[in-house]
Design a protein around this motif. Structure first.
Motif, mmCIF file in Angstrom:
data_model
loop_
_atom_site.group_PDB
_atom_site.id
_atom_site.type_symbol
_atom_site.label_atom_id
_atom_site.label_comp_id
_atom_site.label_asym_id
_atom_site.label_seq_id
_atom_site.Cartn_x
_atom_site.Cartn_y
_atom_site.Cartn_z
ATOM 1 N N ALA A 193 0.861 -1.189 0.000
ATOM 2 C CA ALA A 193 0.000 0.000 0.000
ATOM 3 C C ALA A 193 0.895 1.235 0.000
ATOM 4 C CB ALA A 193 -0.897 -0.002 1.223
ATOM 5 N N VAL A 194 0.406 2.298 -0.627
ATOM 6 C CA VAL A 194 1.177 3.543 -0.651
ATOM 7 C C VAL A 194 0.196 4.696 -0.453
ATOM 8 C CG1 VAL A 194 1.068 3.724 -3.190
ATOM 9 C CG2 VAL A 194 2.896 4.892 -1.950
ATOM 10 N N GLY A 195 0.639 5.728 0.233
ATOM 11 C CA GLY A 195 -0.280 6.843 0.441
ATOM 12 C C GLY A 195 0.367 8.038 1.095
ATOM 13 N N GLY A 196 -0.461 9.054 1.307
ATOM 14 C CA GLY A 196 0.029 10.271 1.929
ATOM 15 C C GLY A 196 -1.099 11.263 2.095
ATOM 16 N N ALA A 197 -0.720 12.493 2.385
ATOM 17 C CA ALA A 197 -1.678 13.600 2.479
ATOM 18 C C ALA A 197 -1.434 14.512 1.280
ATOM 19 C CB ALA A 197 -1.467 14.347 3.789
ATOM 20 N N PRO A 198 -2.494 15.139 0.734
ATOM 21 C CA PRO A 198 -2.338 15.875 -0.534
ATOM 22 C C PRO A 198 -1.588 17.205 -0.389
ATOM 23 C CG PRO A 198 -4.560 16.138 0.316
ATOM 24 C CD PRO A 198 -3.874 15.180 1.251
ATOM 25 N N THR A 199 -1.275 17.774 -1.532
ATOM 26 C CA THR A 199 -0.637 19.090 -1.580
ATOM 27 C C THR A 199 -1.444 20.085 -0.740
ATOM 28 O OG1 THR A 199 0.049 18.578 -3.832
ATOM 29 C CG2 THR A 199 0.135 20.903 -3.180
ATOM 30 N N GLY A 200 -0.763 20.862 0.073
ATOM 31 C CA GLY A 200 -1.427 21.855 0.913
ATOM 32 C C GLY A 200 -1.816 21.308 2.278
ATOM 33 N N ASP A 201 -1.648 20.023 2.465
ATOM 34 C CA ASP A 201 -2.004 19.389 3.737
ATOM 35 C C ASP A 201 -0.710 19.048 4.484
ATOM 36 O OD1 ASP A 201 -2.736 17.666 5.803
ATOM 37 O OD2 ASP A 201 -4.329 16.708 4.643
ATOM 38 N N ARG A 202 -0.491 19.767 5.590
ATOM 39 C CA ARG A 202 0.769 19.591 6.317
ATOM 40 C C ARG A 202 0.669 18.572 7.447
ATOM 41 N NH1 ARG A 202 2.344 24.933 8.788
ATOM 42 N NH2 ARG A 202 0.140 25.430 8.722
ATOM 43 N N TYR A 203 -0.511 17.982 7.601
ATOM 44 C CA TYR A 203 -0.696 17.091 8.758
ATOM 45 C C TYR A 203 0.056 15.770 8.588
ATOM 46 C CZ TYR A 203 -3.972 20.339 10.737
ATOM 47 O OH TYR A 203 -4.520 21.458 11.294
ATOM 48 N N VAL A 204 0.881 15.460 9.577
ATOM 49 C CA VAL A 204 1.786 14.304 9.508
ATOM 50 C C VAL A 204 1.148 13.039 10.077
ATOM 51 C CG1 VAL A 204 4.007 13.400 10.330
ATOM 52 C CG2 VAL A 204 3.801 15.814 9.720
ATOM 53 N N LEU A 205 0.467 13.203 11.199
ATOM 54 C CA LEU A 205 0.026 12.047 11.979
ATOM 55 C C LEU A 205 -1.031 11.167 11.293
ATOM 56 C CD1 LEU A 205 0.844 10.869 14.615
ATOM 57 C CD2 LEU A 205 -0.735 12.423 15.795
ATOM 58 N N PRO A 206 -2.053 11.753 10.677
ATOM 59 C CA PRO A 206 -3.101 10.882 10.100
ATOM 60 C C PRO A 206 -2.556 9.891 9.070
ATOM 61 C CG PRO A 206 -3.877 13.151 10.233
ATOM 62 C CD PRO A 206 -2.415 13.183 10.558
ATOM 63 N N SER A 207 -1.712 10.354 8.155
ATOM 64 C CA SER A 207 -1.193 9.451 7.127
ATOM 65 C C SER A 207 -0.256 8.395 7.729
ATOM 66 C CB SER A 207 -0.467 10.254 6.040
ATOM 67 O OG SER A 207 -0.100 9.420 4.981
ATOM 68 N N LEU A 208 0.538 8.826 8.698
ATOM 69 C CA LEU A 208 1.414 7.875 9.393
ATOM 70 C C LEU A 208 0.577 6.799 10.097
ATOM 71 C CD1 LEU A 208 4.342 7.241 10.442
ATOM 72 C CD2 LEU A 208 3.753 8.599 12.447
ATOM 73 N N ALA A 209 -0.524 7.240 10.694
ATOM 74 C CA ALA A 209 -1.402 6.300 11.396
ATOM 75 C C ALA A 209 -2.007 5.291 10.413
ATOM 76 C CB ALA A 209 -2.508 7.063 12.125
#
Ligand code: B12
Length: 321
Positions: A193-209
């Motif tokens: 699986a691969v993923g992240g948060a989109p451009t303009g979204d600085r939030y680190v924790l949700p994607s890491l979770a």
């Protein structure tokens, strides 16, 4: 929380070093004697469990039994065993939290106390004890972690130092999740699986979770983190031959553009037999199109259920099917 001692303070400069040292301190491979010591049973019991197949072990060239820390953790969770000597397993943080599993206290409130006080070691120990206790990563994130971060977020409104608390709590939570991830260790042939948060979204924790939740479900997860353009997710999808792509949306800078980019990714996903799971505090606002390749999830527990229901097969298994 009976023995929670709020003394340690997080030192931002040493976070990276700490994470490296934490992994190094954790025992990777155990002898039956070490595991027996850690859970307070006889060495012969552990040897018997290995021989009977209750614990998956390997043998050294000389024929000695060896057990991975991931397998030991799985067994401890499954059998609801108490770790009487956490130090033997390298679970030093569990000592710092004072054995939260015995306290019966409210984990969300306890974690909030740690995050407010900057007590990084205790926060790591708390998450570790919840995991050893049998909670899934999704339950920990949706429960105590989301609760405590929400409360930290409320401080911003009332106190000038709120943003300081938000930043510090985020860093401690990153450490605490990072502490759990080596215990999950999905198999080499597991789906990716691969993923992240989109451009303009600085939030680190949700994607890491999300990455930790997926690893907890046996997938190999690559988290590209905040500010990840959708086309970069597309590259990750192809490069890693991923079966699942996730997008965690906590802040939206240009909703129309993001929706168009997601639309553009859908045919690529469909052609590869992969899916996109979108979630996060602002995900509902995107009014995403209906598609067999797209799932909208409100929580980590929903994501966990989705993955369990799909029984994602590794690419190699699909090819030979
Ligand atoms: C930490 C934090 C920050 C940090 C971020 C640090 C970092 N680099 O990550 C900093 C200080 C930078 C920050 C900045 C700001 N923040 Co802020 N922040 C937070 C806080 C406290 C925690 C967010 C978090 O990490 N949560 C932990 C994750 C795990 O939980 P979650 O996001 O709720 O996600 C859950 C679900 O959505 C779901 N989920 C998430 N992702 C995914 C993905 C998939 C695939 C699925 C299935 C599910 C899923 O599962 C999670 C667990 O249940 C929240 C409080 C809150 N209530 O969320 C405020 C909050 C989001 N921030 C807020 C605000 C106002 C701001 C600022 C404008 C002002 C400020 N506080 O400085 C700026 C602007 C940020 C911007 N434009 O991007 C508001 C948003 C209000 C609103 N509705 O718009 C909140 C709600 C605080 C508040 N009560 O006012 N913030």
């Amino acid at each position: 929380m009976r023995l929670l001692i709020l003394t340690a303070r997080v030192d931002f400069a040493s976070l990276f070093v700490q994470n490296v040292c934490l992994e190094a301190a954790m025992k990777a491979i155990l002898t039956p004697r070490l595991l027996a010591e850690a859970i307070g049973v006889s060495e012969s019991s552990v040897k018997r469990w290995v021989d009977d197949g209750h614990i998956m072990g390997t043998r050294t060239a000389g024929g000695h039994r060896r057990i991975s820390i991931q397998e030991a953790t799985r067994y401890i969770r499954e059998r609801e065993l108490v770790v009487v000597r956490p130090d033997v397993l390298g679970f030093h943080d569990l000592v710092a939290s004072g054995g939260a599993r015995e306290s019966g206290g409210d984990a969300g409130e306890a974690l909030l106390e740690c995050l407010r006080a900057g007590a990084a070691a205790e926060a790591r120990g708390l998450l570790l004890s919840m995991y050893l206790d049998g909670s899934s990563i999704a339950e920990i994130v949706d429960g105590p972690l989301a609760f405590s971060m929400e409360k930290i977020g409320e401080l911003w409104v009332s106190a000038p130092s709120g943003v300081f608390w938000e930043h510090r709590a985020t860093q401690i939570a990153i450490q605490a999740l990072g502490r759990l991830r080596p215990l999950l260790a999905p198999r080499d042939e597991a789906p990716v699986a691969v993923g992240g948060a989109p451009t303009g979204d600085r939030y680190v924790l949700p994607s890491l979770a999300v990455a930790a939740v997926l690893e907890g479900e046996g997938l190999r997860a690559t988290n590209l983190g905040p500010e990840t353009p959708i086309r970069t997710l597309g590259i990750g999808l192809e490069d890693l031959d991923a079966r699942l792509v996730w997008l965690s949306v906590s802040a939206v800078s240009d909703g129309d553009k993001l929706r168009r980019e997601i639309d553009g990714l859908l045919p690529v996903l469909a052609a590869r037999g992969a899916i996109l799971v979108v979630g996060g505090a602002q995900a509902q606002q995107l009014a995403l199109p209906r598609s067999d390749s797209l799932y909208l999830g409100r929580s980590m527990v929903e994501l966990e259920a989705l993955v369990q229901g799909m029984r994602l097969a590794p690419r190699s298994a699909l090819a030979s099917a």
